[in-house]
Motif scaffolding. Structure first.
Motif, PDB file in Angstrom:
ATOM      1  N   MET A   1       0.826  -1.181   0.000  1.00 31.06           N
ATOM      2  CA  MET A   1       0.000   0.000   0.000  1.00 31.06           C
ATOM      3  C   MET A   1       0.880   1.258   0.000  1.00 31.06           C
ATOM      4  O   MET A   1       0.600   2.197  -0.740  1.00 31.06           O
ATOM      5  CB  MET A   1      -0.935   0.001   1.202  1.00 31.06           C
ATOM      6  N   ARG A   2       1.934   1.232   0.836  1.00 31.47           N
ATOM      7  CA  ARG A   2       2.822   2.398   0.880  1.00 31.47           C
ATOM      8  C   ARG A   2       3.447   2.670  -0.478  1.00 31.47           C
ATOM      9  O   ARG A   2       3.543   3.807  -0.921  1.00 31.47           O
ATOM     10  CB  ARG A   2       3.925   2.186   1.919  1.00 31.47           C
ATOM     11  N   THR A   3       3.877   1.602  -1.142  1.00 29.07           N
ATOM     12  CA  THR A   3       4.506   1.765  -2.455  1.00 29.07           C
ATOM     13  C   THR A   3       3.506   2.325  -3.455  1.00 29.07           C
ATOM     14  O   THR A   3       3.836   3.225  -4.237  1.00 29.07           O
ATOM     15  CB  THR A   3       5.066   0.415  -2.947  1.00 29.07           C
ATOM     16  N   ALA A   4       2.285   1.818  -3.432  1.00 25.93           N
ATOM     17  CA  ALA A   4       1.263   2.310  -4.357  1.00 25.93           C
ATOM     18  C   ALA A   4       0.991   3.793  -4.113  1.00 25.93           C
ATOM     19  O   ALA A   4       0.879   4.576  -5.062  1.00 25.93           O
ATOM     20  CB  ALA A   4      -0.020   1.498  -4.210  1.00 25.93           C
ATOM     21  N   LEU A   5       0.885   4.171  -2.854  1.00 26.85           N
ATOM     22  CA  LEU A   5       0.636   5.581  -2.544  1.00 26.85           C
ATOM     23  C   LEU A   5       1.828   6.458  -2.921  1.00 26.85           C
ATOM     24  O   LEU A   5       1.667   7.494  -3.572  1.00 26.85           O
ATOM     25  CB  LEU A   5       0.311   5.734  -1.055  1.00 26.85           C
ATOM     26  N   ARG A   6       3.028   6.036  -2.508  1.00 24.64           N
ATOM     27  CA  ARG A   6       4.219   6.850  -2.752  1.00 24.64           C
ATOM     28  C   ARG A   6       4.546   6.953  -4.237  1.00 24.64           C
ATOM     29  O   ARG A   6       4.818   8.029  -4.756  1.00 24.64           O
ATOM     30  CB  ARG A   6       5.399   6.270  -1.982  1.00 24.64           C
ATOM     31  N   GLU A   7       4.531   5.809  -4.929  1.00 20.94           N
ATOM     32  CA  GLU A   7       4.989   5.785  -6.316  1.00 20.94           C
ATOM     33  C   GLU A   7       3.930   6.221  -7.329  1.00 20.94           C
ATOM     34  O   GLU A   7       4.282   6.598  -8.442  1.00 20.94           O
ATOM     35  CB  GLU A   7       5.473   4.371  -6.671  1.00 20.94           C
ATOM     36  N   TRP A   8       2.650   6.145  -6.954  1.00 25.34           N
ATOM     37  CA  TRP A   8       1.606   6.476  -7.915  1.00 25.34           C
ATOM     38  C   TRP A   8       0.669   7.570  -7.432  1.00 25.34           C
ATOM     39  O   TRP A   8       0.521   8.593  -8.101  1.00 25.34           O
ATOM     40  CB  TRP A   8       0.812   5.213  -8.285  1.00 25.34           C
ATOM     41  N   ALA A   9       0.007   7.387  -6.309  1.00 29.39           N
ATOM     42  CA  ALA A   9      -0.999   8.356  -5.874  1.00 29.39           C
ATOM     43  C   ALA A   9      -0.388   9.709  -5.563  1.00 29.39           C
ATOM     44  O   ALA A   9      -0.947  10.745  -5.918  1.00 29.39           O
ATOM     45  CB  ALA A   9      -1.753   7.815  -4.659  1.00 29.39           C
ATOM     46  N   PHE A  10       0.769   9.731  -4.897  1.00 31.27           N
ATOM     47  CA  PHE A  10       1.395  10.994  -4.500  1.00 31.27           C
ATOM     48  C   PHE A  10       2.452  11.467  -5.492  1.00 31.27           C
ATOM     49  O   PHE A  10       3.100  12.481  -5.275  1.00 31.27           O
ATOM     50  CB  PHE A  10       2.030  10.860  -3.117  1.00 31.27           C
ATOM     51  N   ASN A  11       2.655  10.752  -6.571  1.00 38.00           N
ATOM     52  CA  ASN A  11       3.672  11.093  -7.567  1.00 38.00           C
ATOM     53  C   ASN A  11       2.958  11.618  -8.807  1.00 38.00           C
ATOM     54  O   ASN A  11       2.580  10.844  -9.698  1.00 38.00           O
ATOM     55  CB  ASN A  11       4.519   9.858  -7.885  1.00 38.00           C
ATOM     56  N   PHE A  12       2.795  12.933  -8.905  1.00 38.15           N
ATOM     57  CA  PHE A  12       2.013  13.542  -9.976  1.00 38.15           C
ATOM     58  C   PHE A  12       2.599  13.223 -11.347  1.00 38.15           C
ATOM     59  O   PHE A  12       1.868  12.886 -12.280  1.00 38.15           O
ATOM     60  CB  PHE A  12       1.928  15.059  -9.773  1.00 38.15           C
ATOM     61  N   LYS A  13       3.918  13.325 -11.494  1.00 36.92           N
ATOM     62  CA  LYS A  13       4.528  13.091 -12.809  1.00 36.92           C
ATOM     63  C   LYS A  13       4.288  11.666 -13.285  1.00 36.92           C
ATOM     64  O   LYS A  13       3.981  11.431 -14.450  1.00 36.92           O
ATOM     65  CB  LYS A  13       6.025  13.381 -12.761  1.00 36.92           C
ATOM     66  N   ARG A  14       4.440  10.720 -12.390  1.00 40.17           N
ATOM     67  CA  ARG A  14       4.252   9.329 -12.778  1.00 40.17           C
ATOM     68  C   ARG A  14       2.767   9.013 -12.996  1.00 40.17           C
ATOM     69  O   ARG A  14       2.405   8.275 -13.905  1.00 40.17           O
ATOM     70  CB  ARG A  14       4.830   8.412 -11.698  1.00 40.17           C
ATOM     71  N   ARG A  15       1.925   9.579 -12.172  1.00 42.93           N
ATOM     72  CA  ARG A  15       0.487   9.323 -12.255  1.00 42.93           C
ATOM     73  C   ARG A  15      -0.099   9.862 -13.555  1.00 42.93           C
ATOM     74  O   ARG A  15      -1.024   9.289 -14.116  1.00 42.93           O
ATOM     75  CB  ARG A  15      -0.192   9.969 -11.043  1.00 42.93           C
ATOM     76  N   THR A  16       0.441  10.985 -14.047  1.00 40.45           N
ATOM     77  CA  THR A  16      -0.116  11.626 -15.246  1.00 40.45           C
ATOM     78  C   THR A  16       0.668  11.297 -16.503  1.00 40.45           C
ATOM     79  O   THR A  16       0.355  11.834 -17.560  1.00 40.45           O
ATOM     80  CB  THR A  16      -0.157  13.150 -15.051  1.00 40.45           C
ATOM     81  N   ASN A  17       1.662  10.417 -16.411  1.00 43.90           N
ATOM     82  CA  ASN A  17       2.472  10.061 -17.577  1.00 43.90           C
ATOM     83  C   ASN A  17       1.747   8.994 -18.396  1.00 43.90           C
ATOM     84  O   ASN A  17       1.619   7.852 -17.959  1.00 43.90           O
ATOM     85  CB  ASN A  17       3.836   9.543 -17.111  1.00 43.90           C
ATOM     86  N   PRO A  18       1.290   9.341 -19.622  1.00 48.06           N
ATOM     87  CA  PRO A  18       0.559   8.357 -20.427  1.00 48.06           C
ATOM     88  C   PRO A  18       1.445   7.219 -20.933  1.00 48.06           C
ATOM     89  O   PRO A  18       0.948   6.165 -21.299  1.00 48.06           O
ATOM     90  CB  PRO A  18      -0.005   9.186 -21.583  1.00 48.06           C
ATOM     91  N   GLU A  19       2.758   7.423 -20.961  1.00 47.76           N
ATOM     92  CA  GLU A  19       3.678   6.389 -21.449  1.00 47.76           C
ATOM     93  C   GLU A  19       3.904   5.292 -20.408  1.00 47.76           C
ATOM     94  O   GLU A  19       4.406   4.225 -20.754  1.00 47.76           O
ATOM     95  CB  GLU A  19       5.019   7.021 -21.827  1.00 47.76           C
ATOM     96  N   GLU A  20       3.559   5.552 -19.171  1.00 45.88           N
ATOM     97  CA  GLU A  20       3.753   4.563 -18.108  1.00 45.88           C
ATOM     98  C   GLU A  20       2.398   4.278 -17.449  1.00 45.88           C
ATOM     99  O   GLU A  20       2.018   4.927 -16.482  1.00 45.88           O
ATOM    100  CB  GLU A  20       4.752   5.082 -17.073  1.00 45.88           C
ATOM    101  N   PRO A  21       1.669   3.310 -17.985  1.00 47.46           N
ATOM    102  CA  PRO A  21       0.349   3.022 -17.408  1.00 47.46           C
ATOM    103  C   PRO A  21       0.468   2.409 -16.009  1.00 47.46           C
ATOM    104  O   PRO A  21       1.431   1.728 -15.692  1.00 47.46           O
ATOM    105  CB  PRO A  21      -0.259   2.016 -18.391  1.00 47.46           C
ATOM    106  N   MET A  22      -0.523   2.678 -15.190  1.00 47.06           N
ATOM    107  CA  MET A  22      -0.538   2.171 -13.822  1.00 47.06           C
ATOM    108  C   MET A  22      -0.792   0.665 -13.841  1.00 47.06           C
ATOM    109  O   MET A  22      -1.732   0.202 -14.491  1.00 47.06           O
ATOM    110  CB  MET A  22      -1.630   2.876 -13.013  1.00 47.06           C
ATOM    111  N   PRO A  23       0.037  -0.105 -13.128  1.00 47.03           N
ATOM    112  CA  PRO A  23      -0.182  -1.558 -13.071  1.00 47.03           C
ATOM    113  C   PRO A  23      -1.527  -1.886 -12.420  1.00 47.03           C
ATOM    114  O   PRO A  23      -2.048  -1.127 -11.597  1.00 47.03           O
ATOM    115  CB  PRO A  23       0.979  -2.066 -12.200  1.00 47.03           C
ATOM    116  N   ASP A  24      -2.087  -3.033 -12.789  1.00 44.37           N
ATOM    117  CA  ASP A  24      -3.401  -3.437 -12.284  1.00 44.37           C
ATOM    118  C   ASP A  24      -3.416  -3.594 -10.772  1.00 44.37           C
ATOM    119  O   ASP A  24      -4.381  -3.198 -10.110  1.00 44.37           O
ATOM    120  CB  ASP A  24      -3.849  -4.744 -12.946  1.00 44.37           C
ATOM    121  N   ASP A  25      -2.336  -4.170 -10.183  1.00 44.81           N
ATOM    122  CA  ASP A  25      -2.326  -4.367  -8.732  1.00 44.81           C
ATOM    123  C   ASP A  25      -2.303  -3.033  -7.990  1.00 44.81           C
ATOM    124  O   ASP A  25      -2.926  -2.884  -6.939  1.00 44.81           O
ATOM    125  CB  ASP A  25      -1.161  -5.262  -8.293  1.00 44.81           C
ATOM    126  N   VAL A  26      -1.622  -2.049  -8.553  1.00 45.54           N
ATOM    127  CA  VAL A  26      -1.601  -0.715  -7.951  1.00 45.54           C
ATOM    128  C   VAL A  26      -2.986  -0.079  -8.060  1.00 45.54           C
ATOM    129  O   VAL A  26      -3.483   0.532  -7.115  1.00 45.54           O
ATOM    130  CB  VAL A  26      -0.520   0.174  -8.615  1.00 45.54           C
TER     131      VAL A  26
END
Length: 172
Positions: A1-26
């Motif tokens: 959960m921490r990794t999902a929040l840190r790497e995706w939910a709280f990471n605006f650049k990664r979250r909005t990058n269309p070239e790097e889709p969010m993994p299903d488990d995240v």
């Protein structure tokens, strides 16, 4: 959960990058968090605030946390609440302040446990090991740590030390 929040939910650049889709488990984790997270309106209810304040001083197994951990957790939570106030999300910081409200931070022990200190043989071995590090850095770090150990200086005092500040004994 921490990794999902840190790497995706709280990471605006990664979250909005269309070239790097969010993994299903995240995505599954973040959907669960969104469904189960309370709204900021929960901070208006005193029983919820009391539960959070109580949780700040408790470990996951239910035992009391160390005083230094509780103080750190309260500082972090206060920073988050002040951020919410500054950005108009909350009207005021809901966390209690002062000793009378149950909001005072616990006392942190200032004494040093003698069992955690190095003995003279350990200091010598450590300084020898540091001095054998490659290139010139080993000798610089050895001098720095020897100054901390033998002169009792704080790191910032050791960094500011000049040759003119030291009185060395005569050789021989």
């Amino acid at each position: 959960m921490r990794t999902a929040l840190r790497e995706w939910a709280f990471n605006f650049k990664r979250r909005t990058n269309p070239e790097e889709p969010m993994p299903d488990d995240v995505r599954v984790i973040l959907d669960w968090v969104q469904r189960n997270a309370l709204s900021m309106a929960a901070w208006e209810q005193s029983d919820r605030v009391d539960a959070v304040v109580s949780a700040l001083g408790t470990l996951l197994d239910g035992t009391a946390a160390a005083a230094s951990s509780v103080s750190r957790n309260r500082r972090i939570m206060n920073l988050a609440m002040e951020y919410a106030v500054r950005h108009g999300i909350l009207r005021q910081n809901p966390l209690p302040k002062g000793k009378g409200n149950g909001g005072g931070a616990p006392k942190v022990a200032q004494a040093i446990d003698k069992r955690s200190l190095l003995n003279p043989e350990q200091v010598t071995a450590l300084l020898d090991w540091i001095g054998k590090r490659p290139l010139r850095r080993g000798t610089l770090y050895r001098a720095f740590f020897a100054t901390l150990c033998y002169a009792g200086l704080r790191p910032e005092e050791a960094v500011a030390l000049h040759m003119s500040d030291a009185t060395l004994p005569e050789t021989g």
